[in-house]
Design a protein around this motif. Sequence first.
Motif, PDB file in Angstrom:
ATOM      1  N   SER A   1      25.845 -42.698  57.418  1.00  0.00           N
ATOM      2  CA  SER A   1      26.669 -43.462  58.374  1.00  0.00           C
ATOM      3  C   SER A   1      28.078 -42.879  58.356  1.00  0.00           C
ATOM      4  O   SER A   1      28.439 -42.120  57.441  1.00  0.00           O
ATOM      5  CB  SER A   1      26.731 -44.951  57.985  1.00  0.00           C
ATOM      6  OG  SER A   1      27.450 -45.108  56.783  1.00  0.00           O
ATOM      7  N   GLY A   2      28.864 -43.275  59.352  1.00  0.00           N
ATOM      8  CA  GLY A   2      30.272 -42.872  59.343  1.00  0.00           C
ATOM      9  C   GLY A   2      30.986 -43.482  58.147  1.00  0.00           C
ATOM     10  O   GLY A   2      31.844 -42.840  57.519  1.00  0.00           O
ATOM     11  N   MET A   3      30.657 -44.735  57.823  1.00  0.00           N
ATOM     12  CA  MET A   3      31.269 -45.384  56.653  1.00  0.00           C
ATOM     13  C   MET A   3      30.984 -44.587  55.384  1.00  0.00           C
ATOM     14  O   MET A   3      31.870 -44.380  54.552  1.00  0.00           O
ATOM     15  CB  MET A   3      30.718 -46.808  56.491  1.00  0.00           C
ATOM     16  CG  MET A   3      31.317 -47.820  57.432  1.00  0.00           C
ATOM     17  SD  MET A   3      33.071 -48.129  57.140  1.00  0.00           S
ATOM     18  CE  MET A   3      33.022 -49.127  55.650  1.00  0.00           C
ATOM     19  N   TYR A  10      40.234 -47.555  61.906  1.00  0.00           N
ATOM     20  CA  TYR A  10      38.958 -48.262  61.997  1.00  0.00           C
ATOM     21  C   TYR A  10      38.924 -49.339  60.902  1.00  0.00           C
ATOM     22  O   TYR A  10      38.975 -49.020  59.720  1.00  0.00           O
ATOM     23  CB  TYR A  10      37.780 -47.292  61.890  1.00  0.00           C
ATOM     24  CG  TYR A  10      36.472 -48.023  61.849  1.00  0.00           C
ATOM     25  CD1 TYR A  10      36.093 -48.848  62.893  1.00  0.00           C
ATOM     26  CD2 TYR A  10      35.636 -47.920  60.755  1.00  0.00           C
ATOM     27  CE1 TYR A  10      34.908 -49.560  62.844  1.00  0.00           C
ATOM     28  CE2 TYR A  10      34.438 -48.612  60.704  1.00  0.00           C
ATOM     29  CZ  TYR A  10      34.084 -49.437  61.749  1.00  0.00           C
ATOM     30  OH  TYR A  10      32.921 -50.154  61.698  1.00  0.00           O
ATOM     31  N   GLU A  42      43.712 -40.946  62.069  1.00  0.00           N
ATOM     32  CA  GLU A  42      42.663 -41.236  63.058  1.00  0.00           C
ATOM     33  C   GLU A  42      43.295 -41.064  64.434  1.00  0.00           C
ATOM     34  O   GLU A  42      44.338 -41.651  64.716  1.00  0.00           O
ATOM     35  CB  GLU A  42      42.131 -42.668  62.893  1.00  0.00           C
ATOM     36  CG  GLU A  42      40.987 -42.990  63.855  1.00  0.00           C
ATOM     37  CD  GLU A  42      40.461 -44.410  63.690  1.00  0.00           C
ATOM     38  OE1 GLU A  42      40.491 -44.961  62.574  1.00  0.00           O
ATOM     39  OE2 GLU A  42      40.029 -44.975  64.712  1.00  0.00           O
ATOM     40  N   ASN A  85      41.376 -46.525  66.823  1.00  0.00           N
ATOM     41  CA  ASN A  85      40.790 -47.805  67.150  1.00  0.00           C
ATOM     42  C   ASN A  85      41.747 -48.952  66.894  1.00  0.00           C
ATOM     43  O   ASN A  85      42.317 -48.982  65.808  1.00  0.00           O
ATOM     44  CB  ASN A  85      39.617 -48.035  66.187  1.00  0.00           C
ATOM     45  CG  ASN A  85      38.305 -47.957  66.862  1.00  0.00           C
ATOM     46  OD1 ASN A  85      38.032 -48.731  67.737  1.00  0.00           O
ATOM     47  ND2 ASN A  85      37.489 -47.019  66.418  1.00  0.00           N
ATOM     48  N   ASP A 123      39.858 -38.703  61.114  1.00  0.00           N
ATOM     49  CA  ASP A 123      38.732 -39.327  61.804  1.00  0.00           C
ATOM     50  C   ASP A 123      38.908 -39.047  63.300  1.00  0.00           C
ATOM     51  O   ASP A 123      39.810 -39.585  63.946  1.00  0.00           O
ATOM     52  CB  ASP A 123      38.728 -40.841  61.513  1.00  0.00           C
ATOM     53  CG  ASP A 123      37.559 -41.580  62.167  1.00  0.00           C
ATOM     54  OD1 ASP A 123      36.950 -41.028  63.107  1.00  0.00           O
ATOM     55  OD2 ASP A 123      37.264 -42.716  61.743  1.00  0.00           O
ATOM     56  N   THR A 127      36.426 -39.432  65.614  1.00  0.00           N
ATOM     57  CA  THR A 127      35.247 -40.002  66.272  1.00  0.00           C
ATOM     58  C   THR A 127      35.457 -40.179  67.769  1.00  0.00           C
ATOM     59  O   THR A 127      34.597 -39.840  68.576  1.00  0.00           O
ATOM     60  CB  THR A 127      34.912 -41.374  65.626  1.00  0.00           C
ATOM     61  OG1 THR A 127      34.583 -41.157  64.258  1.00  0.00           O
ATOM     62  CG2 THR A 127      33.763 -42.072  66.319  1.00  0.00           C
ATOM     63  N   MET A 175      36.387 -36.031  60.131  1.00  0.00           N
ATOM     64  CA  MET A 175      35.334 -37.022  59.929  1.00  0.00           C
ATOM     65  C   MET A 175      34.870 -37.552  61.285  1.00  0.00           C
ATOM     66  O   MET A 175      35.679 -37.703  62.195  1.00  0.00           O
ATOM     67  CB  MET A 175      35.887 -38.176  59.078  1.00  0.00           C
ATOM     68  CG  MET A 175      34.895 -39.252  58.797  1.00  0.00           C
ATOM     69  SD  MET A 175      35.477 -40.761  59.537  1.00  0.00           S
ATOM     70  CE  MET A 175      34.001 -41.711  59.535  1.00  0.00           C
ATOM     71  N   SER A 214      32.150 -40.672  62.930  1.00  0.00           N
ATOM     72  CA  SER A 214      30.992 -41.532  62.958  1.00  0.00           C
ATOM     73  C   SER A 214      30.087 -40.881  64.007  1.00  0.00           C
ATOM     74  O   SER A 214      30.349 -40.987  65.214  1.00  0.00           O
ATOM     75  CB  SER A 214      31.354 -42.965  63.376  1.00  0.00           C
ATOM     76  OG  SER A 214      30.148 -43.619  63.740  1.00  0.00           O
ATOM     77  N   THR A 216      27.326 -41.738  64.787  1.00  0.00           N
ATOM     78  CA  THR A 216      26.656 -42.830  65.491  1.00  0.00           C
ATOM     79  C   THR A 216      27.143 -42.905  66.938  1.00  0.00           C
ATOM     80  O   THR A 216      26.436 -43.427  67.806  1.00  0.00           O
ATOM     81  CB  THR A 216      27.038 -44.166  64.791  1.00  0.00           C
ATOM     82  OG1 THR A 216      26.911 -44.004  63.384  1.00  0.00           O
ATOM     83  CG2 THR A 216      26.212 -45.327  65.264  1.00  0.00           C
ATOM     84  N   LYS A 217      28.368 -42.419  67.170  1.00  0.00           N
ATOM     85  CA  LYS A 217      29.040 -42.636  68.455  1.00  0.00           C
ATOM     86  C   LYS A 217      28.745 -41.472  69.403  1.00  0.00           C
ATOM     87  O   LYS A 217      27.615 -41.213  69.713  1.00  0.00           O
ATOM     88  CB  LYS A 217      30.531 -42.832  68.229  1.00  0.00           C
ATOM     89  CG  LYS A 217      30.863 -43.732  67.034  1.00  0.00           C
ATOM     90  CD  LYS A 217      30.341 -45.137  67.194  1.00  0.00           C
ATOM     91  CE  LYS A 217      30.769 -45.982  66.011  1.00  0.00           C
ATOM     92  NZ  LYS A 217      30.096 -47.232  65.880  1.00  0.00           N
ATOM     93  N   LEU A 222      22.294 -44.092  63.329  1.00  0.00           N
ATOM     94  CA  LEU A 222      23.463 -44.339  62.480  1.00  0.00           C
ATOM     95  C   LEU A 222      23.678 -43.084  61.646  1.00  0.00           C
ATOM     96  O   LEU A 222      22.771 -42.654  60.926  1.00  0.00           O
ATOM     97  CB  LEU A 222      23.184 -45.549  61.571  1.00  0.00           C
ATOM     98  CG  LEU A 222      24.328 -46.013  60.678  1.00  0.00           C
ATOM     99  CD1 LEU A 222      25.442 -46.651  61.507  1.00  0.00           C
ATOM    100  CD2 LEU A 222      23.838 -47.014  59.644  1.00  0.00           C
ATOM    101  N   ALA A 223      24.855 -42.473  61.763  1.00  0.00           N
ATOM    102  CA  ALA A 223      25.093 -41.209  61.039  1.00  0.00           C
ATOM    103  C   ALA A 223      26.589 -40.956  60.912  1.00  0.00           C
ATOM    104  O   ALA A 223      27.392 -41.485  61.689  1.00  0.00           O
ATOM    105  CB  ALA A 223      24.447 -40.037  61.787  1.00  0.00           C
ATOM    106  N   ILE A 275      30.785 -47.655  70.075  1.00  0.00           N
ATOM    107  CA  ILE A 275      31.420 -46.784  71.056  1.00  0.00           C
ATOM    108  C   ILE A 275      30.580 -45.520  71.246  1.00  0.00           C
ATOM    109  O   ILE A 275      29.739 -45.175  70.423  1.00  0.00           O
ATOM    110  CB  ILE A 275      32.868 -46.404  70.632  1.00  0.00           C
ATOM    111  CG1 ILE A 275      32.912 -45.432  69.455  1.00  0.00           C
ATOM    112  CG2 ILE A 275      33.672 -47.633  70.265  1.00  0.00           C
ATOM    113  CD1 ILE A 275      34.334 -45.067  69.043  1.00  0.00           C
TER     114      ILE A 275
HETATM  115  N1  PLP Z   1      35.259 -44.449  62.362  1.00  0.00           N
HETATM  116  C1  PLP Z   1      35.380 -44.979  63.579  1.00  0.00           C
HETATM  117  C2  PLP Z   1      36.518 -44.548  64.440  1.00  0.00           C
HETATM  118  C3  PLP Z   1      34.451 -45.925  64.042  1.00  0.00           C
HETATM  119  O1  PLP Z   1      34.589 -46.451  65.281  1.00  0.00           O
HETATM  120  C4  PLP Z   1      33.388 -46.316  63.195  1.00  0.00           C
HETATM  121  C5  PLP Z   1      32.397 -47.337  63.635  1.00  0.00           C
HETATM  122  O2  PLP Z   1      32.594 -48.041  64.605  1.00  0.00           O
HETATM  123  C6  PLP Z   1      33.291 -45.744  61.931  1.00  0.00           C
HETATM  124  C7  PLP Z   1      34.242 -44.811  61.550  1.00  0.00           C
HETATM  125  C8  PLP Z   1      32.167 -46.120  61.003  1.00  0.00           C
HETATM  126  O3  PLP Z   1      31.012 -45.477  61.441  1.00  0.00           O
HETATM  127  P1  PLP Z   1      29.503 -46.028  61.237  1.00  0.00           P
HETATM  128  O4  PLP Z   1      29.372 -47.277  62.030  1.00  0.00           O
HETATM  129  O5  PLP Z   1      28.675 -44.891  61.710  1.00  0.00           O
HETATM  130  O6  PLP Z   1      29.334 -46.281  59.773  1.00  0.00           O
END
Ligand code: PLP
Length: 388
Positions: A81-83, A106, A157, A161, A186, A188, A206, A208, A210-211, A220-221, A342
Amino acid sequence: MADDPPALRPESRVVHPSPPNPTSGAVMPGIEVSTTFARDEQYDLLNRHHAYIRDENPTFRLAETVLTELEHGSDTLLFSSGMAAGMAIVQALAPGDQIVVPEVMYWSLRNWMEDFSAKWGIGLVKFDGSDPGAAPQALADALANPTTGARRVVWLESPANPVWNLIDIEACARVAHGKGAIVVCDATAATPVLTRPLDLGADIVMHSATKYLNGHSDVLAGALITREKTPFWRLVKRARAENGAILGSFEAWLLQRGMRTLFLRVRAASANALQIARHFESHPRVERVLYPGLPSHPGHEIALRQMHGGFGGMLSLLVKGGADAALATIGRCKLFVRATSIGGVESLIEHRPTIEGPRSPIPQNLLRISVGIEAVEDLIADLEQALD
Ligand code: PLP
């Protein structure tokens, strides 16, 4: 000797993640599901890169190779996951080390960093990144705090966000490097289509994944891409392997498939978002549109320098009338799906303060919009009737 073929442009590279399989002729890459990899009679690994799936796997290595090229890096690590990707950076630090983060980033990662750094004895220092012109000085002031540890990480970032603050990556990286800090960005919301933080001086990018990287709201990645394979990078890689925070083979395969249309999707979403932002900027029910593509956005000047070919698909609306009016608006949406996240092909809308909860510093009337690739006229019409 035949000339080497010219290097492919990134738009072409993502479409051709690997050549056809020389044995089967299959055009699409396969999925390697094995968790373990064999050795020969001398006990040497048949492939020296593959011993056990927690370290390496050919399916996620393929997606990693494409990302390394897209970001102009030297290596990539995919995560579950991004986390998990963000956490691996912090888990590679030792007690006494320091992490310097912007006040708005985030939210879930910021909350985790606050809790974990307190437990782990890592110093966490915040800086105000909201004024793009003043952010490098605010970062320099934050870095003036002494640290007892050997390492410092500066977290950036951009766009951030959920107000889409732009941070001047080049200026902040210069400040951070002057203090010996490692810069992680970040990106993303920007994606490598619009911004390449490594070219601007960041050490690690970095995502996410996932987006936008996957783009279809079904994987989810997370991903980290490094400029150099430093000793810190090796610690991050170890954190991934030991936590087992790796991406499953099927998800890695879906991710490489999603990335084949990355450029088309991001450009279409950016063009739609710009039209929507311009349309609603003067709407009587809208207090403010937050979008880096608008000259009224405080980050516009930096966005013009730092983002290429668009300003991304993310924007936020501040609705007149506070939280109640924002929630009523979102309740009337018919095409926009009321959901968090997103970067998918479908447009989503959410009342961000409800999602982020009481620790959130963002305005109560903020609606966050992830613009998809639908016909922009339909998106504008839906928001028009919802705001009415
Ligand atoms: N970084 C940003 C900018 C995000 O928007 C998100 C999730 O919304 C994350 C990190 C975390 O990613 P993930 O949901 O893939 O764990």
